[in-house]
Design a protein around this motif. Structure first.
Motif, PDB file in Angstrom:
ATOM      1  N   ILE A   1      27.351  48.515 -58.701  1.00 35.91           N
ATOM      2  CA  ILE A   1      28.079  48.827 -57.646  1.00 35.91           C
ATOM      3  C   ILE A   1      28.935  48.011 -56.982  1.00 35.91           C
ATOM      4  O   ILE A   1      30.018  48.009 -56.532  1.00 35.91           O
ATOM      5  CB  ILE A   1      27.034  49.569 -56.545  1.00 35.91           C
ATOM      6  CG1 ILE A   1      26.242  50.867 -57.169  1.00 35.91           C
ATOM      7  CG2 ILE A   1      27.586  49.695 -55.150  1.00 35.91           C
ATOM      8  CD1 ILE A   1      25.026  51.265 -56.176  1.00 35.91           C
ATOM      9  N   ILE A   2      28.143  46.556 -56.927  1.00 40.46           N
ATOM     10  CA  ILE A   2      28.941  45.515 -56.519  1.00 40.46           C
ATOM     11  C   ILE A   2      30.213  45.139 -57.251  1.00 40.46           C
ATOM     12  O   ILE A   2      31.436  45.015 -56.683  1.00 40.46           O
ATOM     13  CB  ILE A   2      28.004  44.387 -56.085  1.00 40.46           C
ATOM     14  CG1 ILE A   2      27.084  44.733 -55.155  1.00 40.46           C
ATOM     15  CG2 ILE A   2      28.673  42.821 -55.818  1.00 40.46           C
ATOM     16  CD1 ILE A   2      25.808  43.517 -55.180  1.00 40.46           C
TER      17      ILE A   2
ATOM     18  N   PHE B   1      10.657  47.875 -60.668  1.00 39.86           N
ATOM     19  CA  PHE B   1      11.940  48.016 -60.054  1.00 39.86           C
ATOM     20  C   PHE B   1      11.966  48.151 -58.506  1.00 39.86           C
ATOM     21  O   PHE B   1      11.123  48.880 -58.309  1.00 39.86           O
ATOM     22  CB  PHE B   1      12.760  49.048 -60.632  1.00 39.86           C
ATOM     23  CG  PHE B   1      12.827  48.965 -62.079  1.00 39.86           C
ATOM     24  CD1 PHE B   1      13.957  48.160 -62.694  1.00 39.86           C
ATOM     25  CD2 PHE B   1      11.906  49.501 -63.246  1.00 39.86           C
ATOM     26  CE1 PHE B   1      14.162  48.074 -64.112  1.00 39.86           C
ATOM     27  CE2 PHE B   1      11.967  49.327 -64.436  1.00 39.86           C
ATOM     28  CZ  PHE B   1      13.093  48.602 -65.009  1.00 39.86           C
ATOM     29  N   PHE B   2      12.894  47.692 -57.979  1.00 41.05           N
ATOM     30  CA  PHE B   2      12.907  47.942 -56.128  1.00 41.05           C
ATOM     31  C   PHE B   2      13.901  48.882 -55.983  1.00 41.05           C
ATOM     32  O   PHE B   2      15.239  48.677 -56.476  1.00 41.05           O
ATOM     33  CB  PHE B   2      13.111  46.849 -55.407  1.00 41.05           C
ATOM     34  CG  PHE B   2      11.802  45.865 -55.440  1.00 41.05           C
ATOM     35  CD1 PHE B   2      10.871  46.238 -55.039  1.00 41.05           C
ATOM     36  CD2 PHE B   2      11.897  44.745 -56.149  1.00 41.05           C
ATOM     37  CE1 PHE B   2       9.679  45.490 -55.064  1.00 41.05           C
ATOM     38  CE2 PHE B   2      10.560  44.081 -56.499  1.00 41.05           C
ATOM     39  CZ  PHE B   2       9.722  44.290 -55.515  1.00 41.05           C
ATOM     40  N   ILE B   3      13.981  50.073 -55.416  1.00 46.55           N
ATOM     41  CA  ILE B   3      14.822  51.205 -55.311  1.00 46.55           C
ATOM     42  C   ILE B   3      15.184  51.367 -53.788  1.00 46.55           C
ATOM     43  O   ILE B   3      14.239  51.507 -53.030  1.00 46.55           O
ATOM     44  CB  ILE B   3      14.362  52.522 -56.019  1.00 46.55           C
ATOM     45  CG1 ILE B   3      13.451  52.133 -57.397  1.00 46.55           C
ATOM     46  CG2 ILE B   3      15.165  53.590 -55.911  1.00 46.55           C
ATOM     47  CD1 ILE B   3      14.547  51.669 -58.270  1.00 46.55           C
ATOM     48  N   SER B   4      16.462  51.668 -53.438  1.00 50.18           N
ATOM     49  CA  SER B   4      16.917  52.105 -52.145  1.00 50.18           C
ATOM     50  C   SER B   4      17.188  53.627 -52.239  1.00 50.18           C
ATOM     51  O   SER B   4      17.883  53.839 -53.273  1.00 50.18           O
ATOM     52  CB  SER B   4      18.296  51.447 -51.770  1.00 50.18           C
ATOM     53  OG  SER B   4      18.785  51.905 -50.538  1.00 50.18           O
TER      54      SER B   4
ATOM     55  N   VAL C   1      17.114  44.962 -54.070  1.00 49.80           N
ATOM     56  CA  VAL C   1      17.266  46.160 -54.650  1.00 49.80           C
ATOM     57  C   VAL C   1      18.084  46.206 -55.790  1.00 49.80           C
ATOM     58  O   VAL C   1      19.073  45.656 -56.093  1.00 49.80           O
ATOM     59  CB  VAL C   1      18.124  47.027 -53.426  1.00 49.80           C
ATOM     60  CG1 VAL C   1      18.401  48.488 -54.163  1.00 49.80           C
ATOM     61  CG2 VAL C   1      17.436  47.290 -52.109  1.00 49.80           C
ATOM     62  N   ASP C   2      17.194  46.806 -56.758  1.00 53.85           N
ATOM     63  CA  ASP C   2      17.874  46.893 -58.196  1.00 53.85           C
ATOM     64  C   ASP C   2      18.721  48.037 -58.697  1.00 53.85           C
ATOM     65  O   ASP C   2      19.668  48.101 -59.129  1.00 53.85           O
ATOM     66  CB  ASP C   2      16.664  46.977 -59.215  1.00 53.85           C
ATOM     67  CG  ASP C   2      15.670  45.798 -59.128  1.00 53.85           C
ATOM     68  OD1 ASP C   2      16.118  44.513 -59.473  1.00 53.85           O
ATOM     69  OD2 ASP C   2      14.592  45.722 -58.778  1.00 53.85           O
ATOM     70  N   CYS C   3      18.273  49.095 -57.700  1.00 51.27           N
ATOM     71  CA  CYS C   3      19.128  50.250 -57.991  1.00 51.27           C
ATOM     72  C   CYS C   3      19.156  51.267 -56.823  1.00 51.27           C
ATOM     73  O   CYS C   3      18.149  51.284 -55.869  1.00 51.27           O
ATOM     74  CB  CYS C   3      18.311  51.047 -59.159  1.00 51.27           C
ATOM     75  SG  CYS C   3      18.748  52.738 -59.539  1.00 51.27           S
TER      76      CYS C   3
ATOM     77  N   ASP D   1      14.316  66.726 -57.259  1.00 54.93           N
ATOM     78  CA  ASP D   1      14.680  67.494 -58.486  1.00 54.93           C
ATOM     79  C   ASP D   1      16.412  67.148 -58.802  1.00 54.93           C
ATOM     80  O   ASP D   1      16.667  67.564 -59.881  1.00 54.93           O
ATOM     81  CB  ASP D   1      15.053  69.122 -57.694  1.00 54.93           C
ATOM     82  CG  ASP D   1      13.473  69.575 -57.514  1.00 54.93           C
ATOM     83  OD1 ASP D   1      12.557  69.293 -58.243  1.00 54.93           O
ATOM     84  OD2 ASP D   1      13.211  70.020 -56.618  1.00 54.93           O
ATOM     85  N   TYR D   2      17.078  66.661 -57.812  1.00 47.19           N
ATOM     86  CA  TYR D   2      18.489  66.163 -58.325  1.00 47.19           C
ATOM     87  C   TYR D   2      18.996  64.845 -57.531  1.00 47.19           C
ATOM     88  O   TYR D   2      18.711  64.746 -56.346  1.00 47.19           O
ATOM     89  CB  TYR D   2      19.440  67.274 -58.060  1.00 47.19           C
ATOM     90  CG  TYR D   2      20.723  66.563 -58.697  1.00 47.19           C
ATOM     91  CD1 TYR D   2      21.093  66.864 -59.968  1.00 47.19           C
ATOM     92  CD2 TYR D   2      21.793  66.245 -57.889  1.00 47.19           C
ATOM     93  CE1 TYR D   2      22.284  66.490 -60.504  1.00 47.19           C
ATOM     94  CE2 TYR D   2      22.987  65.691 -58.290  1.00 47.19           C
ATOM     95  CZ  TYR D   2      23.151  65.652 -59.634  1.00 47.19           C
ATOM     96  OH  TYR D   2      24.408  65.316 -60.025  1.00 47.19           O
ATOM     97  N   GLY D   3      19.393  64.010 -58.324  1.00 49.69           N
ATOM     98  CA  GLY D   3      19.592  62.693 -57.898  1.00 49.69           C
ATOM     99  C   GLY D   3      20.829  62.027 -58.544  1.00 49.69           C
ATOM    100  O   GLY D   3      21.287  62.396 -59.614  1.00 49.69           O
ATOM    101  N   VAL D   4      21.560  61.096 -57.931  1.00 48.76           N
ATOM    102  CA  VAL D   4      22.572  60.094 -58.701  1.00 48.76           C
ATOM    103  C   VAL D   4      22.064  58.781 -58.440  1.00 48.76           C
ATOM    104  O   VAL D   4      21.450  58.597 -57.472  1.00 48.76           O
ATOM    105  CB  VAL D   4      23.991  60.557 -58.292  1.00 48.76           C
ATOM    106  CG1 VAL D   4      24.483  61.880 -58.987  1.00 48.76           C
ATOM    107  CG2 VAL D   4      23.963  60.514 -56.660  1.00 48.76           C
ATOM    108  N   TRP D   5      22.334  57.827 -59.178  1.00 47.09           N
ATOM    109  CA  TRP D   5      22.043  56.638 -59.179  1.00 47.09           C
ATOM    110  C   TRP D   5      22.763  55.627 -59.946  1.00 47.09           C
ATOM    111  O   TRP D   5      23.435  56.000 -60.794  1.00 47.09           O
ATOM    112  CB  TRP D   5      20.732  56.400 -59.755  1.00 47.09           C
ATOM    113  CG  TRP D   5      20.444  57.220 -61.232  1.00 47.09           C
ATOM    114  CD1 TRP D   5      21.065  56.625 -62.438  1.00 47.09           C
ATOM    115  CD2 TRP D   5      19.951  58.395 -61.483  1.00 47.09           C
ATOM    116  NE1 TRP D   5      20.723  57.523 -63.463  1.00 47.09           N
ATOM    117  CE2 TRP D   5      20.052  58.786 -62.853  1.00 47.09           C
ATOM    118  CE3 TRP D   5      19.330  59.446 -60.519  1.00 47.09           C
ATOM    119  CZ2 TRP D   5      19.757  59.739 -63.579  1.00 47.09           C
ATOM    120  CZ3 TRP D   5      18.812  60.638 -61.469  1.00 47.09           C
ATOM    121  CH2 TRP D   5      18.897  60.802 -62.615  1.00 47.09           C
TER     122      TRP D   5
END
Length: 230
Positions: A180-181, A74-77, A161-163, A170-174
């Motif tokens: 998203i598109i 997976f490629f992540i931004s 970018v996949d995600c 410790d905390y994120g949203v994704w």
């Protein structure tokens, strides 16, 4: 994300996320990272012993991290803070792209005039409503391809970018970029002063600084409204 406007905090944040994942077994990840990798794995359970591999790209790719787990890559931004710049590139590369979508010479020269002027978008388009109208109607016809370039593929198309991940260790949203598109296509912004692609505003990058002149930038509401922690 583009490294050149990210600053040291962003790079340190990426390095911390890599350190929390690289070579670790799934059972040893913190609660937040466990949730994130399960999301990437589309909810399929991971064995406690599954090893996660991660590394950060230090060059100008659209993706910041490459994560490998359970045989999938997976490629992540990675985003943090309130920054709302989604994409920027030199106008000549953007023109090549829109010509490949069939942009007329008129639309191309309208965009060049806009980028060459030292006026803000608002002032330029108030003076040139017909240019604004032509650019906007071309963008309306090609929203999907444009959003894919701005959010997922970038200019070079390698490492799409996949995600998008917004946050720290410790905390994120994704969310996946395709989601998203899809949501952006359903929630487009309209108005007569600026040019929009989905919910993104099409702008020049840095009108004041001559060395940054000649680039376009897409700004939006922070992507967090399309992201989730689950």
């Amino acid at each position: 994300g583009l490294k050149l406007n990210m600053g040291n905090d962003g790079i340190a944040n990426e390095d911390e996320i890599v350190a929390a994942l690289e070579g670790k077994k799934f059972k040893d990840l913190n609660k937040n990272m466990k949730k994130f990798v399960l999301f990437l794995n589309k909810g399929r359970p991971l064995k406690d012993s599954t090893i996660i591999n991660a590394y950060a790209f230090k060059n100008l790719k659209k993706a910041d991290l490459r994560i490998e787990l359970d045989g999938n890559i997976f490629f992540i931004s990675i985003k943090m803070g309130k920054g709302n710049s989604i994409h920027q590139e030199k106008v000549e590369y953007f023109i090549e792209f829109i010509e490949s979508l069939g942009a007329s010479e008129k639309v191309v020269s309208d965009i060049e005039d806009f980028v060459d002027s030292y006026e803000s978008g608002k002032i330029f388009f108030e003076k040139n409503p017909e240019k604004r109208g032509r650019i906007q109607s071309f963008f309306n016809k090609h929203q999907q391809e444009l959003l894919k370039r701005f959010i997922k593929a970038g200019r070079s198309n390698e490492c799409q970018v996949d995600c998008v991940y917004h946050g720290n260790v410790d905390y994120g949203v994704w969310n996946f970029t395709d989601n998203i598109i899809k949501r952006m296509l359903n929630e487009r912004k309209t108005g007569s002063a600026m040019i929009y692609v989905g919910l993104l505003t099409f702008q020049k990058w840095n009108t004041k600084n001559k060395s940054k002149h000649g680039s376009i930038q897409l700004k939006g509401p922070t992507l967090t409204r399309f992201l989730k922690n689950e």
